[in-house]
Design a protein around this motif. Structure first.
Motif, PDB file in Angstrom:
ATOM      1  N   ASP A   1     -10.641  -5.867   5.555  1.00 51.93           N
ATOM      2  CA  ASP A   1      -9.285  -6.056   5.056  1.00 51.93           C
ATOM      3  C   ASP A   1      -8.835  -4.923   4.134  1.00 51.93           C
ATOM      4  OD1 ASP A   1     -11.063  -6.636   3.056  1.00 51.93           O
ATOM      5  OD2 ASP A   1     -10.039  -8.436   2.345  1.00 51.93           O
ATOM      6  N   SER A   2      -9.636  -3.872   4.017  1.00 57.70           N
ATOM      7  CA  SER A   2      -9.277  -2.766   3.134  1.00 57.70           C
ATOM      8  C   SER A   2      -8.217  -1.884   3.782  1.00 57.70           C
ATOM      9  CB  SER A   2     -10.510  -1.908   2.828  1.00 57.70           C
ATOM     10  OG  SER A   2     -10.133  -0.681   2.242  1.00 57.70           O
ATOM     11  N   PRO A   3      -7.131  -1.580   3.072  1.00 58.44           N
ATOM     12  CA  PRO A   3      -6.122  -0.674   3.634  1.00 58.44           C
ATOM     13  C   PRO A   3      -6.639   0.745   3.784  1.00 58.44           C
ATOM     14  CG  PRO A   3      -5.642  -1.138   1.334  1.00 58.44           C
ATOM     15  CD  PRO A   3      -6.766  -2.037   1.724  1.00 58.44           C
ATOM     16  N   ILE A   4      -7.725   1.062   3.076  1.00 55.25           N
ATOM     17  CA  ILE A   4      -8.292   2.404   3.154  1.00 55.25           C
ATOM     18  C   ILE A   4      -9.218   2.522   4.354  1.00 55.25           C
ATOM     19  CG2 ILE A   4      -9.815   4.044   1.986  1.00 55.25           C
ATOM     20  CD1 ILE A   4      -8.598   3.071  -0.648  1.00 55.25           C
ATOM     21  N   ASN A   5     -10.125   1.563   4.524  1.00 53.90           N
ATOM     22  CA  ASN A   5     -11.102   1.644   5.614  1.00 53.90           C
ATOM     23  C   ASN A   5     -10.478   1.549   6.998  1.00 53.90           C
ATOM     24  OD1 ASN A   5     -12.631   0.768   3.234  1.00 53.90           O
ATOM     25  ND2 ASN A   5     -14.329   0.503   4.649  1.00 53.90           N
ATOM     26  N   MET A   6      -9.459   0.702   7.131  1.00 56.28           N
ATOM     27  CA  MET A   6      -8.954   0.332   8.450  1.00 56.28           C
ATOM     28  C   MET A   6     -10.100  -0.236   9.305  1.00 56.28           C
ATOM     29  SD  MET A   6      -6.308   3.502   9.150  1.00 56.28           S
ATOM     30  CE  MET A   6      -5.741   2.853  10.714  1.00 56.28           C
TER      31      MET A   6
ATOM     32  N   THR B   1       3.345  23.895 -10.504  1.00 62.56           N
ATOM     33  CA  THR B   1       4.490  23.872  -9.592  1.00 62.56           C
ATOM     34  C   THR B   1       5.437  22.734  -9.947  1.00 62.56           C
ATOM     35  OG1 THR B   1       3.110  24.805  -7.827  1.00 62.56           O
ATOM     36  CG2 THR B   1       5.194  23.799  -7.176  1.00 62.56           C
ATOM     37  N   TRP B   2       4.895  21.531 -10.137  1.00 59.70           N
ATOM     38  CA  TRP B   2       5.790  20.436 -10.516  1.00 59.70           C
ATOM     39  C   TRP B   2       5.233  19.542 -11.622  1.00 59.70           C
ATOM     40  CZ3 TRP B   2       5.117  20.272  -4.845  1.00 59.70           C
ATOM     41  CH2 TRP B   2       3.983  19.566  -4.454  1.00 59.70           C
ATOM     42  N   GLY B   3       4.262  20.030 -12.359  1.00 58.58           N
ATOM     43  CA  GLY B   3       3.902  19.366 -13.595  1.00 58.58           C
ATOM     44  C   GLY B   3       2.726  18.429 -13.548  1.00 58.58           C
ATOM     45  N   TYR B   4       2.232  18.091 -12.373  1.00 51.99           N
ATOM     46  CA  TYR B   4       1.147  17.117 -12.305  1.00 51.99           C
ATOM     47  C   TYR B   4       0.247  17.465 -11.141  1.00 51.99           C
ATOM     48  CZ  TYR B   4      -0.902  12.583 -13.431  1.00 51.99           C
ATOM     49  OH  TYR B   4      -1.743  11.583 -13.841  1.00 51.99           O
ATOM     50  N   GLY B   5      -1.043  17.669 -11.411  1.00 55.14           N
ATOM     51  CA  GLY B   5      -1.920  18.250 -10.401  1.00 55.14           C
ATOM     52  C   GLY B   5      -2.713  17.267  -9.595  1.00 55.14           C
ATOM     53  N   ALA B   6      -2.061  16.401  -8.850  1.00 53.30           N
ATOM     54  CA  ALA B   6      -2.790  15.408  -8.066  1.00 53.30           C
ATOM     55  C   ALA B   6      -2.070  15.137  -6.747  1.00 53.30           C
ATOM     56  CB  ALA B   6      -2.940  14.112  -8.858  1.00 53.30           C
ATOM     57  N   MET B   7      -2.780  14.439  -5.869  1.00 57.27           N
ATOM     58  CA  MET B   7      -2.224  14.013  -4.586  1.00 57.27           C
ATOM     59  C   MET B   7      -0.961  13.187  -4.820  1.00 57.27           C
ATOM     60  SD  MET B   7      -4.534  12.216  -1.695  1.00 57.27           S
ATOM     61  CE  MET B   7      -3.944  11.456  -0.191  1.00 57.27           C
ATOM     62  N   THR B   8       0.072  13.437  -4.045  1.00 55.26           N
ATOM     63  CA  THR B   8       1.362  12.794  -4.314  1.00 55.26           C
ATOM     64  C   THR B   8       1.583  11.503  -3.529  1.00 55.26           C
ATOM     65  OG1 THR B   8       2.491  14.058  -2.588  1.00 55.26           O
ATOM     66  CG2 THR B   8       2.417  15.040  -4.789  1.00 55.26           C
ATOM     67  N   ASN B   9       0.893  11.312  -2.424  1.00 55.01           N
ATOM     68  CA  ASN B   9       1.111  10.150  -1.564  1.00 55.01           C
ATOM     69  C   ASN B   9      -0.209   9.429  -1.319  1.00 55.01           C
ATOM     70  OD1 ASN B   9       3.227  12.207  -1.171  1.00 55.01           O
ATOM     71  ND2 ASN B   9       4.128  10.732   0.232  1.00 55.01           N
ATOM     72  N   SER B  10      -0.197   8.388  -0.530  1.00 50.28           N
ATOM     73  CA  SER B  10      -1.418   7.645  -0.238  1.00 50.28           C
ATOM     74  C   SER B  10      -1.854   7.893   1.206  1.00 50.28           C
ATOM     75  CB  SER B  10      -1.191   6.141  -0.445  1.00 50.28           C
ATOM     76  OG  SER B  10      -0.340   5.638   0.568  1.00 50.28           O
ATOM     77  N   TYR B  11      -3.073   7.503   1.511  1.00 48.95           N
ATOM     78  CA  TYR B  11      -3.535   7.612   2.898  1.00 48.95           C
ATOM     79  C   TYR B  11      -2.636   6.812   3.824  1.00 48.95           C
ATOM     80  CZ  TYR B  11      -7.852   9.314   0.770  1.00 48.95           C
ATOM     81  OH  TYR B  11      -8.760  10.014   0.043  1.00 48.95           O
ATOM     82  N   ASN B  12      -2.267   5.620   3.367  1.00 44.03           N
ATOM     83  CA  ASN B  12      -1.452   4.758   4.222  1.00 44.03           C
ATOM     84  C   ASN B  12      -0.065   5.338   4.461  1.00 44.03           C
ATOM     85  OD1 ASN B  12      -3.344   2.951   2.404  1.00 44.03           O
ATOM     86  ND2 ASN B  12      -3.154   1.984   4.393  1.00 44.03           N
ATOM     87  N   ASP B  13       0.424   6.126   3.509  1.00 47.35           N
ATOM     88  CA  ASP B  13       1.745   6.721   3.673  1.00 47.35           C
ATOM     89  C   ASP B  13       1.751   7.789   4.764  1.00 47.35           C
ATOM     90  OD1 ASP B  13       4.541   6.959   2.749  1.00 47.35           O
ATOM     91  OD2 ASP B  13       3.905   8.982   2.194  1.00 47.35           O
ATOM     92  N   ILE B  14       0.577   8.302   5.101  1.00 45.61           N
ATOM     93  CA  ILE B  14       0.497   9.264   6.210  1.00 45.61           C
ATOM     94  C   ILE B  14       0.990   8.614   7.504  1.00 45.61           C
ATOM     95  CG2 ILE B  14      -1.111  10.645   7.611  1.00 45.61           C
ATOM     96  CD1 ILE B  14      -2.795  10.989   5.037  1.00 45.61           C
ATOM     97  N   HIS B  15       0.912   7.275   7.574  1.00 49.74           N
ATOM     98  CA  HIS B  15       1.406   6.577   8.769  1.00 49.74           C
ATOM     99  C   HIS B  15       2.910   6.797   8.957  1.00 49.74           C
ATOM    100  CE1 HIS B  15      -2.016   3.440   7.875  1.00 49.74           C
ATOM    101  NE2 HIS B  15      -2.459   4.653   8.090  1.00 49.74           N
ATOM    102  N   ASN B  16       3.606   7.235   7.910  1.00 46.86           N
ATOM    103  CA  ASN B  16       5.045   7.498   7.995  1.00 46.86           C
ATOM    104  C   ASN B  16       5.365   8.955   8.305  1.00 46.86           C
ATOM    105  OD1 ASN B  16       5.726   4.798   7.195  1.00 46.86           O
ATOM    106  ND2 ASN B  16       5.223   5.351   5.079  1.00 46.86           N
ATOM    107  N   SER B  17       4.326   9.784   8.451  1.00 47.74           N
ATOM    108  CA  SER B  17       4.552  11.214   8.653  1.00 47.74           C
ATOM    109  C   SER B  17       5.007  11.504  10.072  1.00 47.74           C
ATOM    110  CB  SER B  17       3.265  11.996   8.354  1.00 47.74           C
ATOM    111  OG  SER B  17       2.836  11.777   7.027  1.00 47.74           O
ATOM    112  N   ARG B  18       5.991  12.388  10.191  1.00 46.46           N
ATOM    113  CA  ARG B  18       6.475  12.812  11.511  1.00 46.46           C
ATOM    114  C   ARG B  18       5.722  14.048  12.014  1.00 46.46           C
ATOM    115  NH1 ARG B  18       8.719   8.506  13.292  1.00 46.46           N
ATOM    116  NH2 ARG B  18       9.498   9.813  14.997  1.00 46.46           N
TER     117      ARG B  18
END
Length: 552
Positions: A46-51, A156-173
């Motif tokens: 049931d983990s959103p990360i593992n799938m 570049t924009w003030g904060y040095g970390a990943m901006t989105n989640s793994y699950n948000d990649i599902h929205n990538s075109r």
């Protein structure tokens, strides 16, 4: 043929949730425990990360706990031979030597190298411990891997970390992947990329000098010369600007400095880019058009982009590509950095770094006063733990230079004396360069302490015959607390089994040293300690009081 005999093992099978330690994707591990023994495991369905998946590394995590190579007892090298000793003897002998070094040379002569193998709570406690010892000579492995990302993205924009989640990649075109090979390094993360590729018909563009297992999945493989990342990105942007494909409104409202980027990109026409990168101009135009036509697209990189002399430049160029095409700060877009340990992001957030206190507060006097209020000690008490107030607000030595602290002439150092004691706490040295210098430094130290579930390379790469101690730390599965994945998802790990052999959890060992150094009462005044173990929940409450709330 005899039938298989039924199992005679009794006892209820209990499931414990933990997190795989082998990369920062953060897959849930469902451990099956019977009679206190870890007998099996399943992925977190049931983990959103593992799938619902494990990779080969994740499927074998039980072996990192139940392994014949575990360091079972505290050990001391005497006359070139290892001797088994007790925890009390180890803490007393190490502590006495460190207190002697502190008296003779100051607190900065002991280097506390921490680890992303700590939980968030242990990482916080370790940085607090270094502060109470009186030094900023504390760091962990993020300095070696993604520090160029942090500097590049933060600038570049003030904060040095990943901006989105793994699950948000599902929205990538579309997916633009450079300097990474998740098929081998972060296999479960690749499932998220493949889901977007399949469900969104998202082109997968992989830029790499090598045809990797990830490149085998690409719809467009860009073979580039190593170290030419910036030229490659400028080559893509040349076509973007030439054809007016940039997101003009996004740039107008949200970006400063794109004119300077445009001016530099103008120098990188297809012929020059091909000369430098080896990538044909026609392919550069095709990649640029693909990204422009498939927005939002995600930009993903790993250490193939960071571990260069131009690592900062590389990461800033990746960010500039996303800004020019308006894909930063959008669902399905962003700049996404795949990291290497289960809590490398959390250990960084919690300040196991030579240049900041927990929560990226830095080392300014006001930062120390903030944490003094959280810890309920006088600021003057903390100042008194350091050599002087000035050194308290200066960055310590990075892990990549600790051996220079041993080998360099004293007058060339920004501290009173050389490093005389080195503590490798959950961090082996074989991820670093200049190993001959490190070996020389290890042999020059007054004392070398290795705290780890395993006798790592630190124990054997030097030719010392005395003054080396090995202390058995428990694995992540023998303690509990929270960890932070690449994408900033916070997860709680349950304790799977009790500490094996004579190993102790990291926070218990920290408490033992704090007692020896006489700072335990002040350091743990708001943290309950039961039978020598600080309550992890109290540590979490304290760090939350310092980082997430205004009043305390």
């Amino acid at each position: 043929v005899e039938a298989a005999a039924p199992s005679t093992a009794g006892g209820e099978v209990v499931r414990k949730k933990s997190v795989c330690p082998h990369c920062a994707v953060g897959c849930t591990v469902e451990a099956e425990v019977q009679n206190g023994v870890w007998t099996g495991q399943e992925p977190g369905w049931d983990s959103p990360i593992n799938m619902g998946a494990h990779c080969a590394k994740g499927a074998a995590v039980r072996e990192s706990a139940h392994n014949e190579r575990r360091l079972k007892h505290p050990m001391k090298m005497v006359g070139g031979q290892w001797q088994k000793i007790s925890w009390d003897q180890a803490i007393n002998e190490i502590g006495d030597k460190m207190l002697q070094i502190r008296e003779e040379s100051g607190p900065d002569s002991v280097y506390w190298l921490g680890s992303a193998k700590f939980s968030n709570e242990q990482a916080y406690l370790y940085r607090k411990f270094a502060a109470y010892w009186g030094t900023n000579n504390v760091d962990h492995q993020a300095r070696i891997c993604h520090s160029t990302t942090v500097a590049g993205v933060a600038n570049t924009w003030g904060y040095g970390a990943m901006t989105n989640s793994y699950n948000d990649i599902h929205n990538s075109r579309a997916i633009f992947l450079i300097g990474g090979n998740p098929a081998e390094a972060h296999p479960v993360s690749l499932l998220h990329l493949m889901k977007a590729k399949e469900e969104n018909s998202a082109p997968l563009i992989v830029c790499d000098p090598r045809f990797t297992r990830t490149a085998a999945h690409a719809t467009e493989y860009v073979r580039m010369r190593p170290g030419t990342d910036v030229a490659l990105i400028w080559g893509i942007l040349w076509h973007v600007f030439e054809n007016g494909w940039e997101d003009k409104e996004f740039i107008r409202t949200r970006v400063w400095g794109m004119d300077q980027v445009r001016a530099e990109v103008a120098n990188w026409n297809p012929e020059e880019v091909e000369r430098v990168t080896g990538v044909p101009g026609s392919q550069m135009r095709r990649v640029a058009r693909t990204l422009a036509n498939n927005r939002p697209f995600t930009i993903i990189w790993c250490m193939g982009g960071t571990q260069h002399t131009t690592g900062n430049n590389n990461t800033r160029a990746y960010c500039a590509l996303g800004l020019a095409l308006g894909t930063i700060g959008t669902a399905g877009g962003g700049a996404n950095i795949f990291r290497g340990h289960d809590n490398v992001q959390g250990a960084t957030d919690l300040g196991v770094l030579m240049d900041t206190l927990p929560g990226y507060y830095g080392l300014a006097e006001g930062s120390w006063k903030h944490w003094a209020r959280v810890w309920e000690v006088d600021h003057s008490y903390l100042v008194g733990r350091f050599h002087d107030p000035e050194i308290m607000t200066k960055a310590g030595m990075p892990v990549s230079r600790w051996f220079d602290g041993v080998l360099e002439s004293k007058e060339n150092l920004d501290q009173p004396d050389n490093v005389r004691a080195m503590v490798f706490w959950g961090h082996a040295p074989n991820s670093q360069t200049r190993l001959p210098d490190m070996k020389k430094a290890m042999e020059k130290l007054d004392i070398l302490v290795v705290i780890d579930p395993y006798p790592t390379m630190s124990a054997v790469m030097q030719d010392r015959t005395d003054g080396v101690y090995l202390l058995p730390a428990s694995t992540q599965f023998e303690t509990y607390g929270s960890v932070t994945a690449s994408n900033r998802s916070l997860q709680w790990r349950d304790k799977v089994v009790e500490p094996l052999f004579e190993s102790l959890p990291d926070h218990v060992i920290i408490y033992k040293f704090a007692e020896k150094f006489g700072v335990a009462d002040e350091m743990f005044k708001n943290i309950e300690v039961v039978d020598g173990e600080p309550l992890v929940e109290d540590v979490l409450r304290e760090l939350n009081r310092g980082m997430w709330t205004i009043g305390y």
